[in-house]
Design a protein around this motif. Structure first.
Motif, mmCIF file in Angstrom:
data_model
loop_
_atom_site.group_PDB
_atom_site.id
_atom_site.type_symbol
_atom_site.label_atom_id
_atom_site.label_comp_id
_atom_site.label_asym_id
_atom_site.label_seq_id
_atom_site.Cartn_x
_atom_site.Cartn_y
_atom_site.Cartn_z
ATOM 1 N N UNK A 138 15.745 -19.007 17.548
ATOM 2 C CA UNK A 138 15.067 -18.949 16.249
ATOM 3 C C UNK A 138 14.468 -17.583 15.950
ATOM 4 N N UNK A 139 15.161 -16.528 16.369
ATOM 5 C CA UNK A 139 14.734 -15.175 16.030
ATOM 6 C C UNK A 139 15.002 -14.915 14.544
ATOM 7 N N UNK A 140 14.123 -14.169 13.914
ATOM 8 C CA UNK A 140 14.354 -13.742 12.536
ATOM 9 C C UNK A 140 15.297 -12.538 12.531
ATOM 10 N N UNK A 141 16.156 -12.470 11.530
ATOM 11 C CA UNK A 141 17.083 -11.345 11.435
ATOM 12 C C UNK A 141 16.470 -10.151 10.710
ATOM 13 N N UNK A 142 15.373 -10.395 10.007
ATOM 14 C CA UNK A 142 14.638 -9.290 9.372
ATOM 15 C C UNK A 142 13.144 -9.564 9.493
ATOM 16 N N UNK A 143 12.360 -8.514 9.283
ATOM 17 C CA UNK A 143 10.905 -8.615 9.268
ATOM 18 C C UNK A 143 10.390 -7.821 8.075
ATOM 19 N N UNK A 144 9.199 -8.117 7.646
ATOM 20 C CA UNK A 144 8.575 -7.371 6.550
ATOM 21 C C UNK A 144 7.369 -6.626 7.102
ATOM 22 N N UNK A 145 7.381 -5.319 6.933
ATOM 23 C CA UNK A 145 6.315 -4.472 7.461
ATOM 24 C C UNK A 145 5.462 -3.963 6.306
ATOM 25 N N UNK A 146 4.153 -4.205 6.397
ATOM 26 C CA UNK A 146 3.217 -3.729 5.383
ATOM 27 C C UNK A 146 2.769 -2.312 5.720
ATOM 28 N N UNK A 147 2.726 -1.452 4.714
ATOM 29 C CA UNK A 147 2.288 -0.073 4.900
ATOM 30 C C UNK A 147 1.336 0.308 3.782
ATOM 31 N N UNK A 148 0.465 1.267 4.075
ATOM 32 C CA UNK A 148 -0.505 1.762 3.097
ATOM 33 C C UNK A 148 -0.638 3.272 3.244
ATOM 34 N N UNK A 149 -1.109 3.893 2.193
ATOM 35 C CA UNK A 149 -1.580 5.272 2.306
ATOM 36 C C UNK A 149 -3.099 5.239 2.439
ATOM 37 N N UNK A 150 -3.671 6.266 3.083
ATOM 38 C CA UNK A 150 -5.106 6.293 3.364
ATOM 39 C C UNK A 150 -5.784 7.340 2.485
ATOM 40 N N UNK A 151 -6.823 6.916 1.770
ATOM 41 C CA UNK A 151 -7.647 7.852 1.022
ATOM 42 C C UNK A 151 -8.439 8.694 2.020
ATOM 43 N N UNK A 152 -8.226 10.019 2.007
ATOM 44 C CA UNK A 152 -8.813 10.898 3.028
ATOM 45 C C UNK A 152 -10.326 11.000 2.922
ATOM 46 N N UNK A 153 -10.901 10.717 1.753
ATOM 47 C CA UNK A 153 -12.353 10.812 1.590
ATOM 48 C C UNK A 153 -13.017 9.465 1.867
ATOM 49 N N UNK A 154 -12.497 8.412 1.263
ATOM 50 C CA UNK A 154 -13.095 7.087 1.415
ATOM 51 C C UNK A 154 -12.708 6.425 2.732
ATOM 52 N N UNK A 155 -11.562 6.829 3.290
ATOM 53 C CA UNK A 155 -11.095 6.195 4.513
ATOM 54 C C UNK A 155 -10.584 4.785 4.302
ATOM 55 N N UNK A 156 -10.177 4.482 3.076
ATOM 56 C CA UNK A 156 -9.703 3.140 2.749
ATOM 57 C C UNK A 156 -8.200 3.155 2.486
ATOM 58 N N UNK A 157 -7.602 1.988 2.672
ATOM 59 C CA UNK A 157 -6.164 1.847 2.441
ATOM 60 C C UNK A 157 -5.888 1.690 0.951
#
Length: 232
Positions: A138-157
């Motif tokens: 029951x392995x998945x053939x694909x996965x979904x990866x979440x990505x973000x950019x980081x605000x360099x001043x606030x340190x938030x995604x």
């Protein structure tokens, strides 16, 4: 030109990290992924297009030749080849690239007679044995990866995005044929160097973020020759 032989290289491609080769989707589905991977339309299984392998191997060999600036980043052409000093290292590498990967017939002439493209890359489906084991477990053939950019001043995604990948350890069948014409010399080592460069780099998108690391596992006597190559 006389065709001497057609040599086949077969084996497996094993993913060492997640792979994203885009499907070119133009529609964004609510709650879906931003970037889907290419899949076979009948089975919905991921595969590696032969064009992706051919294009990346060619690009790496062209970058190694040092000639990419002469074509403003575009694929090397026969017009450039005619301007190079015959017998020089640059001309020799350019000639091998054009013979293996092809060039526009409109640009060539009979005096040089480079002939047709020597390589034929097949699309790479999932290895049937690996696919069977994946289904059993029951392995998945694909996965979904979440990505973000980081605000360099606030340190938030910020700007979250969701990229579909084929997971690491997935195995695909690999096949490429190389034609040998009279007077060609031995072009096979040059192709193997390009494949080794691809192992050292990445296939598909987001290679700088760790995607697309692969390993060729070749069959037969060619495996020993490939394993000892250091292309730089």
């Amino acid at each position: 030109m006389k065709l001497i032989e057609i040599f086949e290289i077969k084996g497996k491609i094993k993913l060492l990290s997640g792979l994203h080769i885009g499907a070119g989707d133009m529609e964004m589905k609510i709650g879906g992924t931003d970037k889907a991977v290419v899949k076979h339309p009948h089975t919905n299984r991921p595969y590696i297009p032969g064009s992706s392998l051919k294009g990346k191997i060619r690009a790496l060999l062209e970058m190694r030749s040092g000639l990419v600036a002469r074509e403003d980043g575009k694929p090397l052409t026969f017009k450039l080849y005619k301007k190079l000093d015959y017998g020089s290292k640059e001309a020799t590498q350019c000639e091998k690239i054009l013979k293996l990967f092809g060039c526009s017939g409109a640009d060539t002439d009979e005096d040089y007679n480079l002939g047709p493209c020597r390589l034929s890359f097949a699309d790479c489906p999932l290895d049937s044995e690996w696919e069977g084991e994946a289904l059993e477990q029951n392995f998945a053939f694909t996965e979904v990866k979440a990505e973000n950019s980081i605000n360099r001043i606030k340190g938030t995604a910020e700007n979250p995005r969701f990229t579909e990948r084929v997971p690491s350890n997935t195995v695909f069948d690999f096949r490429v044929t190389i034609k040998k014409f009279e007077g060609d010399g031995d072009l096979l080592p040059f192709l193997l160097e390009g494949m080794k460069l691809l192992e050292m780099d990445a296939l598909g998108g987001s290679g700088s973020r760790g995607y697309g690391r692969i390993k060729f596992e070749l069959e037969g006597d060619i495996k020993t020759q490939f394993d000892v190559i250091y292309p730089m």
